[in-house]
Design a protein around this motif. Sequence first.
Motif, PDB file in Angstrom:
ATOM      1  N   LYS A   1       8.747  10.220   5.591  1.00 11.34           N
ATOM      2  CA  LYS A   1       8.817  11.552   4.972  1.00 11.34           C
ATOM      3  C   LYS A   1       7.903  11.793   3.942  1.00 11.34           C
ATOM      4  N   ALA A   2       7.153  13.023   3.704  1.00  6.59           N
ATOM      5  CA  ALA A   2       6.350  13.313   2.566  1.00  6.59           C
ATOM      6  C   ALA A   2       7.282  13.811   1.754  1.00  6.59           C
ATOM      7  N   ASN A   3       6.866  13.710   0.443  1.00  9.74           N
ATOM      8  CA  ASN A   3       7.201  14.458  -0.887  1.00  9.74           C
ATOM      9  C   ASN A   3       7.096  15.806  -0.659  1.00  9.74           C
ATOM     10  N   LYS A   4       7.703  16.954  -1.147  1.00 11.55           N
ATOM     11  CA  LYS A   4       7.457  18.224  -1.135  1.00 11.55           C
ATOM     12  C   LYS A   4       6.618  18.410  -2.244  1.00 11.55           C
ATOM     13  N   ASN A   5       6.873  18.018  -3.460  1.00 15.14           N
ATOM     14  CA  ASN A   5       6.022  18.047  -4.643  1.00 15.14           C
ATOM     15  C   ASN A   5       4.944  17.019  -4.482  1.00 15.14           C
ATOM     16  N   SER A   6       3.686  17.762  -5.049  1.00 19.00           N
ATOM     17  CA  SER A   6       2.436  16.882  -5.153  1.00 19.00           C
ATOM     18  C   SER A   6       2.455  15.993  -6.438  1.00 19.00           C
TER      19      SER A   6
ATOM     20  N   LEU B   1       3.094  11.741  -2.066  1.00 17.39           N
ATOM     21  CA  LEU B   1       3.390  10.307  -1.384  1.00 17.39           C
ATOM     22  C   LEU B   1       4.182  10.580  -0.420  1.00 17.39           C
ATOM     23  N   VAL B   2       3.983   9.566   0.855  1.00 15.85           N
ATOM     24  CA  VAL B   2       4.796   9.340   1.968  1.00 15.85           C
ATOM     25  C   VAL B   2       5.759   8.139   1.532  1.00 15.85           C
ATOM     26  N   GLU B   3       7.030   8.378   2.168  1.00 25.14           N
ATOM     27  CA  GLU B   3       7.898   7.162   1.749  1.00 25.14           C
ATOM     28  C   GLU B   3       8.720   7.008   2.926  1.00 25.14           C
ATOM     29  N   GLU B   4       9.332   5.773   3.142  1.00 22.52           N
ATOM     30  CA  GLU B   4      10.225   5.563   4.299  1.00 22.52           C
ATOM     31  C   GLU B   4      11.659   5.892   3.601  1.00 22.52           C
ATOM     32  N   ARG B   5      12.250   6.650   4.377  1.00 25.74           N
ATOM     33  CA  ARG B   5      13.878   7.313   4.170  1.00 25.74           C
ATOM     34  C   ARG B   5      14.479   6.592   5.573  1.00 25.74           C
TER      35      ARG B   5
ATOM     36  N   ASN C   1       1.045  -1.085  -0.062  1.00 26.96           N
ATOM     37  CA  ASN C   1       0.132  -0.062   0.123  1.00 26.96           C
ATOM     38  C   ASN C   1       0.833   1.274  -0.196  1.00 26.96           C
ATOM     39  N   MET C   2       0.441   2.443  -0.522  1.00 25.16           N
ATOM     40  CA  MET C   2       1.123   3.512  -0.557  1.00 25.16           C
ATOM     41  C   MET C   2       0.363   4.417   0.598  1.00 25.16           C
ATOM     42  N   LEU C   3       1.233   5.612   1.049  1.00 29.39           N
ATOM     43  CA  LEU C   3       0.732   6.446   2.146  1.00 29.39           C
ATOM     44  C   LEU C   3       0.572   7.747   1.397  1.00 29.39           C
ATOM     45  N   LEU C   4      -0.664   8.477   1.357  1.00 28.19           N
ATOM     46  CA  LEU C   4      -1.028   9.569   0.617  1.00 28.19           C
ATOM     47  C   LEU C   4      -1.353  10.490   1.773  1.00 28.19           C
ATOM     48  N   LEU C   5      -0.440  11.327   1.748  1.00 28.70           N
ATOM     49  CA  LEU C   5      -0.562  12.692   2.573  1.00 28.70           C
ATOM     50  C   LEU C   5      -1.673  13.755   1.676  1.00 28.70           C
ATOM     51  N   ILE C   6      -2.708  14.301   2.424  1.00 28.58           N
ATOM     52  CA  ILE C   6      -3.544  15.131   1.829  1.00 28.58           C
ATOM     53  C   ILE C   6      -3.650  16.357   2.362  1.00 28.58           C
ATOM     54  N   PRO C   7      -2.896  17.564   2.054  1.00 26.97           N
ATOM     55  CA  PRO C   7      -3.150  18.987   2.504  1.00 26.97           C
ATOM     56  C   PRO C   7      -4.333  19.399   1.987  1.00 26.97           C
ATOM     57  N   TYR C   8      -5.374  19.578   2.669  1.00 26.60           N
ATOM     58  CA  TYR C   8      -6.520  20.285   2.162  1.00 26.60           C
ATOM     59  C   TYR C   8      -6.465  21.778   2.038  1.00 26.60           C
TER      60      TYR C   8
ATOM     61  N   GLU D   1       6.673  21.680   6.822  1.00 22.21           N
ATOM     62  CA  GLU D   1       6.328  22.633   7.898  1.00 22.21           C
ATOM     63  C   GLU D   1       5.128  23.296   7.289  1.00 22.21           C
ATOM     64  N   SER D   2       3.796  23.045   7.555  1.00 26.20           N
ATOM     65  CA  SER D   2       2.502  23.641   7.183  1.00 26.20           C
ATOM     66  C   SER D   2       1.522  23.651   8.139  1.00 26.20           C
ATOM     67  N   ASP D   3       0.789  24.587   8.010  1.00 22.99           N
ATOM     68  CA  ASP D   3      -0.269  25.121   8.870  1.00 22.99           C
ATOM     69  C   ASP D   3      -1.748  24.576   8.410  1.00 22.99           C
ATOM     70  N   SER D   4      -1.703  23.904   7.365  1.00 25.06           N
ATOM     71  CA  SER D   4      -2.796  23.670   6.674  1.00 25.06           C
ATOM     72  C   SER D   4      -3.130  22.243   7.193  1.00 25.06           C
ATOM     73  N   PRO D   5      -4.472  22.107   7.234  1.00 27.73           N
ATOM     74  CA  PRO D   5      -5.231  20.586   7.863  1.00 27.73           C
ATOM     75  C   PRO D   5      -4.606  19.698   6.685  1.00 27.73           C
ATOM     76  N   THR D   6      -4.391  18.251   7.443  1.00 27.23           N
ATOM     77  CA  THR D   6      -4.160  17.341   6.388  1.00 27.23           C
ATOM     78  C   THR D   6      -4.397  15.992   7.042  1.00 27.23           C
ATOM     79  N   GLY D   7      -4.464  14.935   5.986  1.00 27.21           N
ATOM     80  CA  GLY D   7      -4.978  13.904   6.313  1.00 27.21           C
ATOM     81  C   GLY D   7      -4.023  12.654   5.689  1.00 27.21           C
ATOM     82  N   LEU D   8      -3.651  11.656   6.377  1.00 25.15           N
ATOM     83  CA  LEU D   8      -2.917  10.609   6.007  1.00 25.15           C
ATOM     84  C   LEU D   8      -3.749   9.276   5.688  1.00 25.15           C
TER      85      LEU D   8
END
Length: 395
Positions: free
Chosen positions: A81-86, A72-76, A53-60, A371-378
């Motif tokens: 760590k979440a990728n900075k680019n959508s 995408l969220v990947e293991e490093r 499965n992939m992990l998706l971070l959703i900044p609303y 670093e973001s103040d926007s609501p997110t879902g994982l």
Amino acid sequence: MVDLPTDIISQILSRIPMKSLFRFRCVAKLWCCIIDHPFFAYMHLSQCNEEHNMLLLIPYPTYRQKKLSFRLVEERGRNMKANKNSITEFDLNHCVLLSSCNGLVCIQYENKQSYVLLNPLRTDFLELPKATIKADYPEPVIVTCGFGFDASTSAYKVVRVVCRIENLTSRVIVHRVGTSSWREDLTPTIEVHRVDTSSWRENLTSRVEVHRVGTSSWREIGEVPPHPVEGKPVFAHGFLHWLVNPFRRESEGMIVSFHIGTEKFQWTPHPKVDATYTVLFQLVDMKGNLGMVDLSSKTNIDIWVQKDYKNKEWVRQYRIDIRAPCGRSNIEHIQVIGLWENGEILLKFNDGFFIYSPKTGLRYNNGLGLESDSPTGLHSHRGSLISIPKVTAAC
């Protein structure tokens, strides 16, 4: 592979991981046609059961950031760590992810009558017709929506349940510490310990409507749930499942299920647990199987999986010791996100995450490096190649 028959190429490609297939679409026109074909998408979905499965971070969206984005969220190393680019973005305001099925997700936006389907790994986007049952009654309403697939007809359906609370009444039960009984009080004070909501059920009116993806309207059905439902349902084995609140003490169970094909509600038995409060339980998608998380223990988290869905048999697949890493005080704030790589379980706790491995135990992950103040879902997401325009064209 140039000289191989097309069906052989399809069989080979169907066993290749999702991320590689998106790159292979650029190799040749033939490969692109094969990979984009609806039949290949379903074949790949059925054959790649071992794909992680992939992990998706959703900044609303917010007043600053107007787009709904998926990352995408990947293991490093040993950290996530979440990728900075959508990987993709959509112009949607005031939205929330409701349900997912076969790599497609259903999102509610603007109000409780507007919905959209999308595939986060593609640019596919479909705005559904506006729902017809109004959700702006003078009385309070509960609206829940689920998304599922009927394998017998290859149809995707969105199910919407609107529950109206009419003439809400309740009884206040008071217990004074040091006495031996409870008493009903018409003028409650700070002594109130609980509210008996048993009389609510008589004043709840549910209506249900269904939309078949590819058609132009919703249709109301006469079937209604045997108990009011709310929250996000989990789709598994052709059914949408809701956890009842509060728990029913009768033998039928505390899970209400809706069959996407027959469009009928039923009770689904639950694991034999001894608890009363729904806040201590969660339903979760365990890679296509229905899972239930038990947070009622002081020392561990149990995750039950219904692998034999026909016989409704539950198996306790995970027991996670939680005493050392996160204590007991706020266990109800723990959220099980779902399965990730190599059978690992991802848990969210306050601002951080825990990753549980049956082999190495529990480890802590402090944030996702953004670093973001926007609501997110994982979300734990099983990606797919399914094209929404081709799904609607087949209807």
